[in-house]
Design an enzyme around this catalytic site. Sequence first.
Site, PDB file in Angstrom:
ATOM      1  N   ASP A   1       0.810  -1.225   0.000  1.00  0.00           N
ATOM      2  CA  ASP A   1       0.000   0.000   0.000  1.00  0.00           C
ATOM      3  C   ASP A   1       0.840   1.270   0.000  1.00  0.00           C
ATOM      4  O   ASP A   1       0.340   2.339  -0.324  1.00  0.00           O
ATOM      5  CB  ASP A   1      -0.830   0.058   1.287  1.00  0.00           C
ATOM      6  CG  ASP A   1      -2.136  -0.682   1.158  1.00  0.00           C
ATOM      7  OD1 ASP A   1      -2.619  -0.817   0.025  1.00  0.00           O
ATOM      8  OD2 ASP A   1      -2.659  -1.119   2.190  1.00  0.00           O
TER       9      ASP A   1
HETATM   10  C1  GLC Z   1      -0.706   2.443   6.179  1.00  0.00           C
HETATM   11  C2  GLC Z   1      -0.021   1.213   6.668  1.00  0.00           C
HETATM   12  C3  GLC Z   1      -0.185   0.082   5.740  1.00  0.00           C
HETATM   13  C4  GLC Z   1      -1.628  -0.049   5.403  1.00  0.00           C
HETATM   14  C5  GLC Z   1      -2.160   1.271   4.849  1.00  0.00           C
HETATM   15  C6  GLC Z   1      -3.586   1.201   4.430  1.00  0.00           C
HETATM   16  O1  GLC Z   1      -0.064   2.925   5.079  1.00  0.00           O
HETATM   17  O2  GLC Z   1       1.347   1.413   6.846  1.00  0.00           O
HETATM   18  O3  GLC Z   1       0.329  -1.070   6.316  1.00  0.00           O
HETATM   19  O4  GLC Z   1      -1.799  -1.053   4.502  1.00  0.00           O
HETATM   20  O5  GLC Z   1      -2.013   2.235   5.816  1.00  0.00           O
HETATM   21  O6  GLC Z   1      -4.454   1.826   5.276  1.00  0.00           O
HETATM   22  C1  GLC Z   2      -1.574  -3.933   5.377  1.00  0.00           C
HETATM   23  C2  GLC Z   2      -2.800  -3.962   4.518  1.00  0.00           C
HETATM   24  C3  GLC Z   2      -2.604  -4.829   3.316  1.00  0.00           C
HETATM   25  C4  GLC Z   2      -1.351  -4.454   2.617  1.00  0.00           C
HETATM   26  C5  GLC Z   2      -0.161  -4.469   3.539  1.00  0.00           C
HETATM   27  C6  GLC Z   2       1.097  -3.978   2.906  1.00  0.00           C
HETATM   28  O1  GLC Z   2      -1.415  -5.160   5.990  1.00  0.00           O
HETATM   29  O2  GLC Z   2      -3.917  -4.402   5.231  1.00  0.00           O
HETATM   30  O3  GLC Z   2      -3.695  -4.718   2.456  1.00  0.00           O
HETATM   31  O4  GLC Z   2      -1.163  -5.349   1.567  1.00  0.00           O
HETATM   32  O5  GLC Z   2      -0.441  -3.628   4.637  1.00  0.00           O
HETATM   33  O6  GLC Z   2       1.064  -2.636   2.628  1.00  0.00           O
END
Ligand code: GLC
Ligand code: GLC
Length: 799
Positions: A471
């Site tokens: 993300d």
């Molecule tokens: C933040 C977190 C990440 C998550 C994203 C989505 O960036 O670091 O892990 O997936 O939020 O809300």
């Molecule tokens: C968080 C989010 C997931 C994402 C991951 C890496 O765990 O829930 O959707 O893939 O972060 O960013």
Amino acid sequence: MITNPQTPFPWINYLGNEDFFSLISNTAGGYSFYKDAKFRRITRYRYNNVPMDNGGRYFYINDQDTVWSPGWKPCKTQLDKYECRHGMSYTIITGEKNGIEAEVLFFVPLNTWAEVQKVKLTNHTSETKRFKLFSFAEWCLWNAATDMENFQRNFSTGEVEIEGSVLYHKTEYKERRNHYAYYSVNAPIQGFDTDRESFIGLYNEFRDPQAVMAGKSNNSIAHGWSPIASHYLEIELQPGETKELVFVLGYVEYENREDKWESKGIINKSQAKATLAKFDTVSKVQAAFDELKGYWDDLLSVYVLNSHEEKLDRMVNIWNQYQCMITFNFSRSASFFESGIGRGMGFRDSNQDLVGFVHQIPARARQRIIDIASTQFSDGGCYHQYQPLTKRGNNDIGGGFNDDPMWLIFGTVAYLKETGDFSILDEPVPFDNQEGSEKSLFHHLTLSFNHVIENLGPHLLPLIGRADWNDCLNLNCFSWDPDESFQTTENKTEGSKAESLMIAGLFIVCGRDYVELCRQIGNRREAERAQKFIDSMTEAIKKSGWDGDWYLRAYDYYGNKVGSRENSESKIFIESQGWCAMAKVGLEEGMVQKALDSVKRYLDTPNGIVLNNPAFTEYKVEYGEISSYPAGYKENAGIFCHNNPWIMIAETVLGRGNQAWDYFRKICPSYTEDISDLHKVEPYVYSQMIAGKDSFKPGEAKNSWLTGTAAWNYYAITQFILGIKPDYEGLVIDPCIPADWKGFQVTRKFRGATYHIVIKNAGTNKRVKKLTVNGTVLSGNRVPLQPEGSVNTVEAALE
Ligand code: GLC
Ligand code: GLC
């Protein structure tokens, strides 16, 4: 079992399996909600509080002016004994002080919209004890977000009703809400409070509510401000005597507005009373608790491992499966790290969670797949999240995460292999929940597949869109405004050359599943069409996705390499190594082995494998959120446990069982229990992240419970390391274990039959050499489906 209430962090558990849920810490902190932690929050919780984890369902005992709580908090009176046992959907907290023992069992009975709290009070002294018991719950005014911010309204809306020992919370019931909550006890009470200020006092705290300190409640009726529910009971116990009380914290919702009222202004209590009648005696509660226990015994009997490793058995047989159920239920919404307000159900998250859950309750997995697919757009793209209450896509987050569509194939295939239920493919499923737009689920899968190939970049690799699985790799975001979220800010996709090698690998792995599925249903033409795209993706990776010793991670907006030795920071990333290796891209040419050797060399640490290396040390606007985190945390070179199993699985592609196991053990909670003081969070569940080698405190974990780590590790250990794989036509036996293991046994229930599987290892951990099913030697490593109800013995000898 926890014997010191001051754990390194609140160690929590979840109660409830469907609809009504509670979070409960080892000191009884936490909250309850119905279906949706944002819109139907039943009790209030304040996050990031001082002290940590303040607020919960509390019992207070006032025994001759010694005031204490069985869970230690909130009173924090030194207890003579404290114990907390978290189990499958239940928690038992016991405290003892001055000869009085209070044991509280918390659970949500099956098919019930209520949390039951059985309080067992015992007098261990030789004198008669007279003391006062107070209960406490604080109502949330339903919407957990506005509850914490809209005080100009909130302070005036609170309403309650009292009848006997039942305290009802009916804020906003008069207008648009058809739901209320209640808190009761199955005994006459000597008083109550429903107004927080009357109970606690404006200048007191949870630890010393004025009513409790005074030893008497005020029978207050809340009008606005903060409604609460507190019962007051005077208890007398003879020497050695035990008394049990049942408290019920419940929720009621009427489908028809006409049913709401008993008379003007008086709520219809029939549903609440019906629930209360089910739990008005200790024996009824015990029966419901036994039923819950049976439910879990049943669920956990589907995959039972017996190895020589007690810690492994405990994870595989109990806690990892339990966590998979929890992640299935909550996706990433409500934990002590997720507020339950910000995020609903994740499209990619929930699809991945299925591989850890589908064997438990396939019917619920089926419904989930349909729900998820119903939020897909007609071009194959997806909403990134949806609200569990409405099941509608969440507009605030939107879509454009280009890995999302492939996960629908991933989840559906897991379901099909477990159940053989191909009828799901014909289910009519709408787009964006629009009635009339329905197409078969299979059609949705085709669109998912096509979405990737319709969005290729200059190197014929998948365009990343808003982000892929990571993300925080926001290659099109370019944000200089600290007030906007990287996740939702306007993206510059027009003219973007940002491509993802992670999606490329994912596309091949899930694409092959798609091809195989097409063959299974006799759609040869579609299988051939799809295979061509997979072949060209493989070529594209070999041509433009290889950096010499590992796979590149991406190309950025301008077409520059990401995750290359040419970069000054973050030369190598884990995701593309995992996915391209699982996809076996360049296996013959030695690429897979080289990439995994590079992982070992640059990313492996004593606490797990970091995401990237070296960490970003400055903000790079063209990379986005990933470079916003301090080095070693989260997506910036943290050990993001979710992706470690990708490497474990990739190692099994090479047959390197020792290495796969070594990676598994490093992040497995039961094996890290000894370093709990460093690790901090619960030693029985996986956490999303462990701080990486570049961090201030390597090895410190965060974001426990709600993480794809649960399902992925379960998938890696059960299907790739232990190697018992559900497949369309039977169970495939393909272990890849450490060379020094003598073997292990698994009992697997699969499509109605039971298989007792014994694996014997000759010491080289290679493939199955001899397979015997019910005494007959078979060639290959597939155990054909056996008749429903049959019990079968399988023996597999490894070379
Ligand atoms: C933040 C977190 C990440 C998550 C994203 C989505 O960036 O670091 O892990 O997936 O939020 O809300
Ligand atoms: C968080 C989010 C997931 C994402 C991951 C890496 O765990 O829930 O959707 O893939 O972060 O960013």
